[in-house]
Scaffold this active site. Structure first.
Site, short mmCIF file in Angstrom:
data_model
loop_
_atom_site.label_atom_id
_atom_site.label_comp_id
_atom_site.label_asym_id
_atom_site.label_seq_id
_atom_site.Cartn_x
_atom_site.Cartn_y
_atom_site.Cartn_z
N ARG A 209 13.08 2.07 15.99
CA ARG A 209 12.42 3.42 16.08
C ARG A 209 12.93 3.79 16.98
NH1 ARG A 209 9.50 4.36 11.80
NH2 ARG A 209 8.25 3.04 10.90
N HIS B 253 3.26 -7.44 6.11
CA HIS B 253 5.06 -7.15 5.58
C HIS B 253 5.48 -7.60 5.18
CE1 HIS B 253 3.12 -4.32 9.62
NE2 HIS B 253 4.88 -3.97 9.25
N ILE B 254 4.81 -8.62 3.76
CA ILE B 254 5.54 -8.83 2.67
C ILE B 254 5.78 -8.24 2.00
CG2 ILE B 254 3.11 -9.47 1.59
CD1 ILE B 254 4.08 -12.36 0.79
N GLN B 255 5.13 -7.17 1.63
CA GLN B 255 5.34 -5.89 0.38
C GLN B 255 7.16 -5.69 1.10
OE1 GLN B 255 1.53 -3.99 -0.58
NE2 GLN B 255 1.04 -4.44 1.89
N GLY C 168 10.93 1.59 9.32
CA GLY C 168 11.39 0.49 8.55
C GLY C 168 11.69 0.41 6.92
N ASP D 8 6.56 7.76 -0.49
CA ASP D 8 5.86 10.04 0.61
C ASP D 8 6.75 10.11 0.79
OD1 ASP D 8 6.57 7.88 2.60
OD2 ASP D 8 4.73 8.71 3.90
N HIS E 19 -16.29 -11.69 -11.66
CA HIS E 19 -15.21 -11.13 -10.73
C HIS E 19 -14.08 -9.64 -10.73
CE1 HIS E 19 -12.63 -11.71 -13.82
NE2 HIS E 19 -11.17 -11.73 -13.31
N ASP F 140 6.46 3.61 0.60
CA ASP F 140 5.35 4.07 0.16
C ASP F 140 5.23 5.10 -0.50
OD1 ASP F 140 4.42 2.85 2.74
OD2 ASP F 140 5.21 4.36 3.89
N MET G 136 -0.31 -1.67 1.91
CA MET G 136 0.04 -0.34 2.84
C MET G 136 0.88 0.63 1.58
SD MET G 136 3.61 -3.29 4.37
CE MET G 136 3.59 -1.62 5.76
N ASP H 248 11.14 9.98 6.13
CA ASP H 248 10.60 11.53 6.65
C ASP H 248 11.22 12.01 8.30
OD1 ASP H 248 9.76 12.25 4.11
OD2 ASP H 248 7.92 12.76 5.16
N GLY I 3 -4.62 -4.00 -13.11
CA GLY I 3 -6.17 -3.58 -13.34
C GLY I 3 -7.37 -3.70 -12.37
#
Length: 323
Positions: A74, A252-254, A13, A131, A218, A129, A171, A105, A187
């Site tokens: 990939r 995927h905007i992130q 990614g 990760d 809210h 991520d 994500m 990874d 928050g």
């Protein structure tokens, strides 16, 4: 060991800051008189010899660009022994003295596979991520977090105006680091991550109730994609509390957008250190951060490590949402 020619690729990614890392690798190589070639479309491009010569002109004005100018893909073929042999053969044919792989990874496992055939490799962690177990920080995380925070802040404005509940899916694949970080930053009323067993009544229903008792009308629920879908969580909230939550999947905007200063600087440092590893004759290494400093670790050791969300984040979240 004399290094005269190296290759650099991005795999898996995309993550904001990958271009800054590529730029750093090329500039560092040029500084030491080393030729640098960009391998297009990751390991798939390496198998098929899809490479370009990288120079000052090719990398100018890419430090501020998201995505990856080398493209990414990939490769199922590379997952086979035959594909790995082809990739190693391409390295030898092109006379590459080393390959720098930028990604997560899976990218590291690919680099390790190349090393088995005598190819010198160094890896740079890049995934939103965050990760990757062997490093505290990976390129792209900061930008992705800021993007999610900005989106959620805008959502909060309309949720507050209409006194609504919003469920936002962040994500992170099977990890909750991004969701936890974002949840603390905005928050959130509740944050759901795959690393912690979810008691829906305790972790969501009661938190919304307590927020209402304290005068809030809210509610913002942040869900890591690995902990469940936002639509499923919203349906459960509607069933339990008769609210009508609004669902937002950031998706995927992130991954896109201009990389933050932190991602640019870290990517630049990591790119420099990856070249230095190859120059020092080190191979099968990952550039990583530990306790705020840059270091490196053997790929095998890094892949075997296990990582958990920091206890302080769990404790802080409990205090911030336990109203």
């Amino acid at each position: 060991m004399s290094i005269k020619r190296i290759g650099v690729l991005t795999s898996g990614g995309d993550a904001p800051g990958m271009n800054a890392a590529v730029r750093s690798v090329v500039r560092t190589a040029m500084y030491y008189g080393i030729e640098c070639y960009g391998i297009l479309r990751g390991y798939n491009g390496l198998i098929h010899g899809d490479v370009i010569r990288l120079d000052e002109k090719k990398i100018s004005h890419i430090i501020n660009r998201g995505g990856t100018v080398l493209y990414t893909a990939r490769s199922k073929e590379f997952m086979t022994e035959e594909g790995q042999k082809k990739a190693a053969s391409t390295c030898k044919f092109l006379g590459l003295d080393g390959v720098i792989a930028i990604g997560g990874d899976g990218t590291f496992r690919g680099a390790h596979a190349l090393s088995k055939y005598g190819i010198n490799v160094a890896c740079i962690p890049a995934t939103i991520d965050n990760d990757i177990n062997c490093t505290n920080y990976s390129i792209g995380f900061d930008t992705a977090a800021n993007t999610a925070i900005d989106c959620i802040d805008k959502l909060r404005d309309t949720m507050q105006s209409h006194e609504r509940c919003s469920v936002v899916e962040v994500m992170g694949r099977n990890a909750g680091y991004l969701a936890m970080y974002v949840g603390l930053a905005v928050g959130a009323t509740a944050v759901l991550v795959p690393e912690s067993p979810i008691d829906f009544n305790r972790d969501v229903v009661e938190k919304i109730r307590q927020a209402r008792f304290n005068g809030f009308t809210h509610y913002m629920i942040v869900v890591a994609e690995g902990a469940g879908t936002a639509s499923d969580i919203a349906a459960k909230i509607k069933d339990a509390l008769d609210l009508d939550p609004r669902v937002t999947v950031l998706g995927h905007i992130q991954r896109g957008g201009t990389p933050s200063a932190r991602d640019r600087v870290n990517a630049t440092k990591m790119g420099y250190l990856a070249v230095e590893l190859l120059r020092a004759g080190k191979t099968n290494r990952v550039v990583c951060t530990e306790g705020g400093r840059f270091t490196d670790i053997d790929i095998n050791e890094g892949l075997e490590m296990r990582r958990q969300i920091q206890k302080i984040e769990v404790d802080v979240l409990a205090a911030m949402t336990g109203i």
